[in-house]
Design a protein around this motif. Structure first.
Motif: not given
Ligand SMILES: Nc1ncnc2c1ncn2[C@@H]1O[C@H](COP(=O)(O)OP(=O)(O)O)[C@@H](O)[C@H]1O
Ligand SMILES: [Mg+2]
Lengths: 257, 390
Positions: A147, A151, A185, A188-189, A192, A249-250, A253
């Motif tokens: 992820t 980025r 990023g 988001a990471g 996840l 998260s989506q 990102s």
């Protein structure tokens, strides 16, 4: 020209197959019936019961603890890996490194579970929360790294040089440029990693020890010893949490700088 | 005046490519200095060596008398305008410009007054709150300049800053850059492959080829007296005529035999001797053309020719004429109204002539440069396609 109905039908079919079981599960979690034999009226009794199950609470606490720790650690390691992968993308070592980081994404979970178990047993590590934590870090790193790497590849290399050029040392560059730009990023990471850790079953199943039950494992044993409506309620809660995290998260990102 | 920024025998190699090859170069304080050369000749590498992003294999970089070779980029008092602008996308215009001062931990009040001053200099006071992706190319460019200048660098490094802009904007920014240089009085080291930009902005130009400096001089010096055939071919259009020195005239001039034209007179600043093979280079605009035979005069070369091609360009006309088997390009400025005289047409017999001082001799071309003779470089503002017919 008449529009084809085909796309509509396919979409409906996919939704049907994907979500019908989930919808049934959610609906049943509000069903007053003890057995899944028809609708007996709306009720929150299973949710109430859930809150009085100490076993479930302990499992939930374990899961959260492991997920939080695994997320934090894999964020640090994964981000470092991504930066190395990005900066030295052309070197042979980093191409090899990329392969290593990428592999856990495609290796069957059961294989990872077995190999980690063998490792812990050989090394004489006592199975428990700590081994679960280590196992989760192992696969979370890959997801975080990928992820963050995406980025990194998105932004202009010379921005870091521009910061140095304007007088920023290593720390100022990291704090004022690298981190703010990587933040979406990282979040988001992290989300996840958190979700993956919270609902991992296979790998956890292999490396868990006595007294280190996590939520998914608890759910599994509850099915075995039967109390389906309770599981429905628990699953619904997990589902809502997971869904929120993944959606967030989506969004992050996808959002541009 | 002594050198302010100096490269001393600097070399840099990337794998098999010698990007910079033993360059020694001095830039004076306050100067607008350009590095001019074709793409891939090592210009950016030179800038990155000055900025500290590359470490030279050999040699030193000296700034204001101090060896800065080992200094990291953030410790050097030079700032760079990157070709891609490299603005910080997460900061707005104001914060981008303030970046250097914030890193230097300057007081809030100082930062505010200086950023405001910079915003005025680039005339973007009303855009201070915008993010880089809301700006046009020219505005980004100006923010990049302000962001660099606010640190009061001793040298400003600019890497093809206008290359990404369209023609109109490029010409406007050209004037603006010139103005900014006059206002701030900082030394500019400017990299470009566009001779028009270099010519119009620079106090001095260094022409680079394959990691080496071919010639350093004022724009006029480089255009009028190129020292190598590479420079002659790269800067402006020129005719290269292959010949051999056959005799000397009054010590200052010599006679050159070109094809079967004997005794072409040329200024001999390179002390050529009879028997030396040379290229005679004559710029198209230095050659006169007419239907009538001009008067003989001292040091004037007069040759009969036939018009093969011509292109009317408004203020000028370009002719390609053939003489003694050679194809020569002639550029004629229209001073008088066209209809006054009988115009020159295709296949007309004409005379061309030029003064002995207007040609210059160059050592025979290096084999690797041959393609340049066939393909004269583009001037600024001219369309990309070559106007020479095949
Ligand atoms: N980091 C690098 N790695 C490998 N080769 C490079 C690197 N930087 C530049 N080069 C090579 O060095 C030569 C000079 O490059 P550069 O200084 O960018 O030229 P210019 O700016 O004049 O176009 C080119 O052949 C380029 O491919
Ligand atoms: Mg370049």
């Amino acid at each position: 020209m008449r529009r084809s109905r085909f796309p509509f039908i396919v979409t409906m079919a996919v939704l049907f197959f994907f979500y019908l079981p989930i919808i049934i599960l959610i609906v049943n979690s509000f069903n007053a019936s003890r057995f899944e034999s028809g609708w007996q009226g709306f009720s929150l009794m299973w949710y109430k019961r859930l809150f009085h199950e100490p076993e479930i609470w302990r499992a939930a606490r374990n899961s959260l603890l492991i997920a939080a720790a695994a997320t934090a650690v894999s964020l640090v390691i994964g981000t470092t890996a991504a930066i190395a992968l990005h900066r030295f993308a052309r070197s042979r070592l980093q191409r090899f490194h990329f392969g290593l980081v990428y592999t856990p994404l495609v290796v069957p979970e059961i294989l990872m579970g077995i190999s980690l178990l063998m490792l812990f047993v050989t090394a004489g590590v006592e199975l428990g929360l700590f081994t679960i934590f280590l196992a989760h870090v192992t696969f979370c790193i890959s997801f975080v790294a990928m992820t963050v790497l995406a980025r990194l590849q998105d932004f202009d290399e010379s921005i870091v040089e521009a910061a140095q050029d304007l007088g920023a040392g290593w720390w100022a560059t990291t704090r004022r440029v690298l981190l703010p730009m990587l933040l979406p990023g990282l979040i988001a990471g992290g989300l996840l990693a958190f979700t993956l850790s919270i609902d991992d079953f296979v790998i956890t199943f292999f490396v868990a020890g006595p007294g280190s039950t996590t939520l998914p494992i608890r759910v599994y044993s509850m099915i075995k010893y039967g109390s389906p409506p309770l599981i429905n309620a628990l699953s619904t809660i997990l589902l809502v949490l997971t869904f929120t995290a993944v959606a967030a998260s989506q969004r992050l990102s996808r959002s541009r700088h | 005046m002594s050198e302010f920024l100096e490269f001393r025998n600097v070399s840099k190699r990337f794998g098999a490519i010698q990007a910079v090859d033993g360059v020694s170069l001095g830039i004076k304080k306050g100067e607008f200095f350009s590095l001019l050369g074709p793409s891939g000749c090592g210009k950016t590498t030179m800038l990155r060596l000055a900025a500290g992003f590359e470490y030279p294999d050999t040699g030193q970089v000296i700034l204001d008398g101090a060896d800065i070779t080992d200094l990291s980029p953030n410790k050097r008092k030079v700032n760079t305008i990157f070709q891609s602008y490299a603005l910080f996308p997460h900061l707005n215009v104001w914060e981008n410009i303030a970046f250097g001062l914030r890193v230097a931990k300057r007081s809030k009040r100082d930062i505010e007054t200086e950023v405001e001053a910079m915003l005025r200099l680039i005339r973007m006071g009303d855009q201070a709150g915008k993010k880089p992706d809301q700006l046009s190319g020219g505005q980004k460019q100006r923010v990049a300049i302000a962001r660099a200048l606010i640190n009061k660098p001793q040298v400003l490094l600019l890497d093809e800053p206008l290359a990404a802009l369209d023609l109109k904007l490029r010409q406007r920014m050209l004037i603006e850059l010139d103005m900014i240089h006059d206002q701030v009085g900082i030394t500019f080291l400017y990299v470009t492959h566009d001779q028009g930009e270099a010519m119009s902005l620079s106090d001095r130009i260094a022409v680079m080829d394959s990691g080496r400096i071919e010639q350093v001089g004022s724009p006029a010096e480089i255009y009028e007296t190129p020292r190598t055939s590479f420079v002659a071919a790269f800067i402006g259009d020129t005719n290269f005529l292959e010949g051999e020195v056959t005799g000397l005239v009054e010590s200052e001039y010599c006679q050159v035999k070109i094809a079967d034209i004997p005794g072409v007179i040329c200024f001999n600043d390179k002390s050529m001797k009879p028997g030396n093979p040379v290229y005679l280079s004559i710029r198209p605009e230095k050659i006169h053309i007419s239907r009538d035979r001009p008067e003989e005069s001292r040091l004037r070369n007069i040759v009969p020719a036939v018009v093969e091609d011509m292109i009317y360009l408004g203020s000028t006309t370009k002719y390609w004429v053939r003489t003694h088997g050679l194809r020569v390009q002639v550029l004629r400025q229209h001073f008088r109204f066209f209809l006054d005289e009988k115009p020159i047409r295709w296949n007309d017999d004409v005379w061309i002539w030029w003064h002995g001082d207007d040609g210059f001799m160059l050592d025979r071309y290096r084999a690797v440069d041959e393609h340049l003779v066939a393909l004269p470089p583009r001037k600024v503002g001219e369309p990309e396609d070559n106007n020479e017919k095949p």
